[in-house]
Design a protein around this motif. Structure first.
Motif, PDB file in Angstrom:
ATOM      1  N   TYR A 203       0.816  -1.213   0.000  1.00  0.00           N
ATOM      2  CA  TYR A 203       0.000   0.000   0.000  1.00  0.00           C
ATOM      3  C   TYR A 203       0.853   1.268   0.000  1.00  0.00           C
ATOM      4  O   TYR A 203       0.359   2.339   0.298  1.00  0.00           O
ATOM      5  CB  TYR A 203      -0.936   0.003   1.209  1.00  0.00           C
ATOM      6  CG  TYR A 203      -1.967  -1.104   1.156  1.00  0.00           C
ATOM      7  CD1 TYR A 203      -2.932  -1.134   0.149  1.00  0.00           C
ATOM      8  CD2 TYR A 203      -1.974  -2.117   2.092  1.00  0.00           C
ATOM      9  CE1 TYR A 203      -3.862  -2.150   0.090  1.00  0.00           C
ATOM     10  CE2 TYR A 203      -2.912  -3.141   2.040  1.00  0.00           C
ATOM     11  CZ  TYR A 203      -3.853  -3.155   1.036  1.00  0.00           C
ATOM     12  OH  TYR A 203      -4.780  -4.166   0.976  1.00  0.00           O
ATOM     13  N   ILE A 204       2.118   1.155  -0.323  1.00  0.00           N
ATOM     14  CA  ILE A 204       2.954   2.353  -0.424  1.00  0.00           C
ATOM     15  C   ILE A 204       2.779   2.954  -1.808  1.00  0.00           C
ATOM     16  O   ILE A 204       3.106   2.338  -2.809  1.00  0.00           O
ATOM     17  CB  ILE A 204       4.441   2.014  -0.173  1.00  0.00           C
ATOM     18  CG1 ILE A 204       4.620   1.529   1.273  1.00  0.00           C
ATOM     19  CG2 ILE A 204       5.321   3.235  -0.427  1.00  0.00           C
ATOM     20  CD1 ILE A 204       6.028   1.091   1.604  1.00  0.00           C
ATOM     21  N   GLY A 205       2.235   4.147  -1.853  1.00  0.00           N
ATOM     22  CA  GLY A 205       2.070   4.861  -3.126  1.00  0.00           C
ATOM     23  C   GLY A 205       0.978   4.315  -4.019  1.00  0.00           C
ATOM     24  O   GLY A 205       0.794   4.800  -5.130  1.00  0.00           O
ATOM     25  N   THR A 206       0.258   3.320  -3.555  1.00  0.00           N
ATOM     26  CA  THR A 206      -0.831   2.760  -4.362  1.00  0.00           C
ATOM     27  C   THR A 206      -1.819   2.048  -3.457  1.00  0.00           C
ATOM     28  O   THR A 206      -1.467   1.625  -2.350  1.00  0.00           O
ATOM     29  CB  THR A 206      -0.278   1.783  -5.419  1.00  0.00           C
ATOM     30  OG1 THR A 206      -1.353   1.338  -6.245  1.00  0.00           O
ATOM     31  CG2 THR A 206       0.389   0.584  -4.778  1.00  0.00           C
ATOM     32  N   LEU A 207      -3.037   1.968  -3.898  1.00  0.00           N
ATOM     33  CA  LEU A 207      -4.067   1.280  -3.115  1.00  0.00           C
ATOM     34  C   LEU A 207      -4.381  -0.068  -3.729  1.00  0.00           C
ATOM     35  O   LEU A 207      -4.631  -1.037  -3.030  1.00  0.00           O
ATOM     36  CB  LEU A 207      -5.334   2.146  -3.067  1.00  0.00           C
ATOM     37  CG  LEU A 207      -6.534   1.594  -2.306  1.00  0.00           C
ATOM     38  CD1 LEU A 207      -6.217   1.416  -0.829  1.00  0.00           C
ATOM     39  CD2 LEU A 207      -7.736   2.523  -2.461  1.00  0.00           C
ATOM     40  N   ARG A 208      -4.373  -0.114  -5.075  1.00  0.00           N
ATOM     41  CA  ARG A 208      -4.810  -1.336  -5.749  1.00  0.00           C
ATOM     42  C   ARG A 208      -3.652  -2.092  -6.378  1.00  0.00           C
ATOM     43  O   ARG A 208      -2.613  -1.572  -6.570  1.00  0.00           O
ATOM     44  CB  ARG A 208      -5.864  -0.981  -6.804  1.00  0.00           C
ATOM     45  CG  ARG A 208      -7.156  -0.488  -6.166  1.00  0.00           C
ATOM     46  CD  ARG A 208      -8.146  -0.044  -7.185  1.00  0.00           C
ATOM     47  NE  ARG A 208      -9.462   0.129  -6.587  1.00  0.00           N
ATOM     48  CZ  ARG A 208      -9.913   1.264  -6.049  1.00  0.00           C
ATOM     49  NH1 ARG A 208      -9.148   2.326  -6.038  1.00  0.00           N
ATOM     50  NH2 ARG A 208     -11.130   1.328  -5.524  1.00  0.00           N
TER      51      ARG A 208
END
Lengths: 441, 91
Positions: free
Chosen positions: B86-91
């Motif tokens: 979840y670093i820098g992105t959710l999916r």
């Protein structure tokens, strides 16, 4: 939202109509007005009342749960609260002037003030006359106002996902009120009011791919740029609080979307049935496509991915739902699953904006995919007309430019009136405690 | 006791070998025939898969009458690994 097929033929009743004739003529000739109650279809009205409730269910609690599950624990309450607050703000804006600007004929670009404060909307005490919109002549105008209000609510509510976890609550309320009035209402007029300039170009948008999703997607992206990234973005993990909430929210969105798409037929008829069918088909296809991509890329299919695929499919089929058959829906679902997966992963890295919950990646990209494929796949047997790629592309570009630039200007103005962004300390503490003095224990 | 434990480990080997090497083994025969069991252990170690090798070595320890290494969690991603995605992105 499609223009009712009954619009052209106003069904006159046998009651005493003498006193109603001038306004009946007005209603039939291009604006809202009074008609005899016998013109109202009980079946259409019952379905539209139901559809309206379903679309409101998408925001409350659908979107509230969908978004709340994806933010960090310290921002769950504030994120859910934003959907509730947006519902109330937009309701007031809509009845004061929003509906009138969107759905009364005046010019190519904006409606008039004929229905400001819903003036003229009514129901005769003696039961002989009732006001209807020229767009939906078989249901009471009050139902049409409410149905369109639920669309006006969910569109800015979608934006809250882009600026999640860092916006000041008062600034958000002001921004949403202005955005609803200055961006949503004009774009709805362009596309859905028969005199709007995009409607005149032949743009097909059955239930809001352009008006709702492209509009919200690009506005969300601009919000993400203007507000800047969350503290620690790209360096520390922002794990979602509870993806069970997100599943519940996505499920409510899916069910509510039947009101969104099938309700946009503004009648309980075969076209509404087709819209419901293709909505289900495209969504299932997009979920499976997203899952397959995750399996391929990450060797795991995730629940969040499946929920995202569902929303991607729902978004993309929205403009096409009254125009395509089941085969078209399969294609739209497949392409939407691929494109939105890329939008929420690869494209997100390229754009570099902290669009927290991927509003542009899913709603913006899904809306564009849906709008363009509607031009390609529209089946005259379903919707009575062919698509036009030039018109569809014009609609996409016009909405991207107007909404993007307009949102940017509104954000700058709001920031002058009331700072948009919370302080670093408040952001660290979380918006639940800093903005609302509440928290999940 | 040893046969029960052998069967339990062999069942894990069965699943892992099928997944990693697309190879099906006879669990009951492994518990009864040491030569077959050692051939399977050798084959499992040769696959170069950490989880498979760990299971094979546990079985080998049982055959040799040694203390069986404690069972560790399978190669599911750790909490830290999950968080890092979840670093820098959710999916």
């Amino acid at each position: 939202m499609a223009v009712s097929s009954k619009m052209a033929g106003v069904r006159l009743g046998v009651g005493s109509l003498a006193g109603l004739m001038p306004v009946i003529a007005h209603a039939a000739s291009g604006g809202p007005g009074m008609v005899p109650v016998t013109q109202i279809s009980a079946g259409d009205t019952a379905w539209m009342l139901t559809a309206t409730a379903l679309v409101l269910l998408m925001t409350l609690p659908g979107l509230a749960l969908f978004y709340a599950g994806m933010v960090r624990k310290k921002n769950v309450l504030s994120t859910a609260f934003q959907s509730l607050a947006v519902t109330c703000v937009v309701t007031l804006v809509w009845v004061v002037v929003g509906y009138s600007l969107a759905f009364t004929p005046s010019s190519f670009f904006i409606g008039g003030f004929d229905r400001a404060l819903l003036h003229g909307l009514g129901f005769s005490p003696d039961g002989t006359g009732i006001s209807v919109s020229h767009i939906a002549s078989s249901v009471p105008e009050a139902v049409f106002v409410m149905f369109q209000l639920t669309f006006a609510i969910i569109t800015p509510a979608l934006l809250t996902g882009a600026f999640a976890e860092r916006i000041r609550f008062p600034a958000m309320l002001l921004f949403i009120a202005l955005w609803s009035l200055l961006i949503y209402a004009p774009v709805a007029h362009w596309v859905w009011e028969p005199g709007g300039w995009l409607a005149a170009q032949g743009v097909l948008d059955f239930a809001g791919g352009t008006v709702v999703h492209i509009n919200a997607g690009i506005a969300g992206l601009v919000c993400a740029y203007v507000l800047g990234p969350r503290s620690g973005y790209g360096r520390v993990a922002f794990p979602p609080f509870n993806l069970t909430y997100t599943l519940l929210g996505a499920s409510l969105l899916w069910v509510g979307w039947f009101g969104f798409n099938a309700g946009s037929a503004v009648a309980a008829d075969g076209r509404a049935a087709m819209a419901m069918l293709v909505t289900q088909v495209a969504t299932a296809m997009a979920v499976l496509t997203w899952m397959a991509l995750e399996w391929w890329v990450k060797s795991r299919a995730t629940l969040l991915g499946a929920c995202s695929g569902a929303v991607a499919g729902l978004v993309a089929i929205t403009p096409a739902s009254g125009f395509v058959d089941a085969g078209g829906a399969l294609i739209i679902g497949l392409v939407a699953g691929i494109a939105c997966y890329w939008g929420a992963t690869g494209l997100k890295q390229v754009l570099g904006a902290d669009d927290a919950l991927d509003v542009f990646g899913i709603h913006g990209i899904g809306g564009i995919v849906g709008a363009l494929l509607t031009g390609l796949l529209a089946n005259p047997v379903v919707g009575g007309m062919h698509g036009n790629m030039i018109a569809q592309t014009t609609g996409v570009i016009a909405t991207l430019v107007y909404s993007g630039v307009g949102t940017w200007v509104i954000l700058l103005f709001v920031n002058l009136m009331s700072p948009l962004r919370v302080s670093a300390e408040d952001e660290e503490d979380g918006l639940d405690i800093s903005q609302h003095a509440e928290r999940i224990v | 006791m040893a046969d029960t434990e052998k069967t339990a480990i062999a069942a894990h080997l069965y699943v892992s070998l099928r997944r990693v090497a697309n190879r099906v083994i006879d669990i009951e025969w492994m518990a009864q025939n040491e030569e077959y069991a050692r051939a399977i252990i050798k084959f499992a170690v040769e696959q170069g898969n950490d989880e498979l090798a760990r299971q094979a070595l546990r079985y080998q320890a049982l055959l040799n009458g040694e203390q069986v290494p404690a069972r560790t969690e399978a190669a599911a991603p750790s909490v830290d690994t999950v968080k890092k995605r979840y670093i820098g992105t959710l999916r």
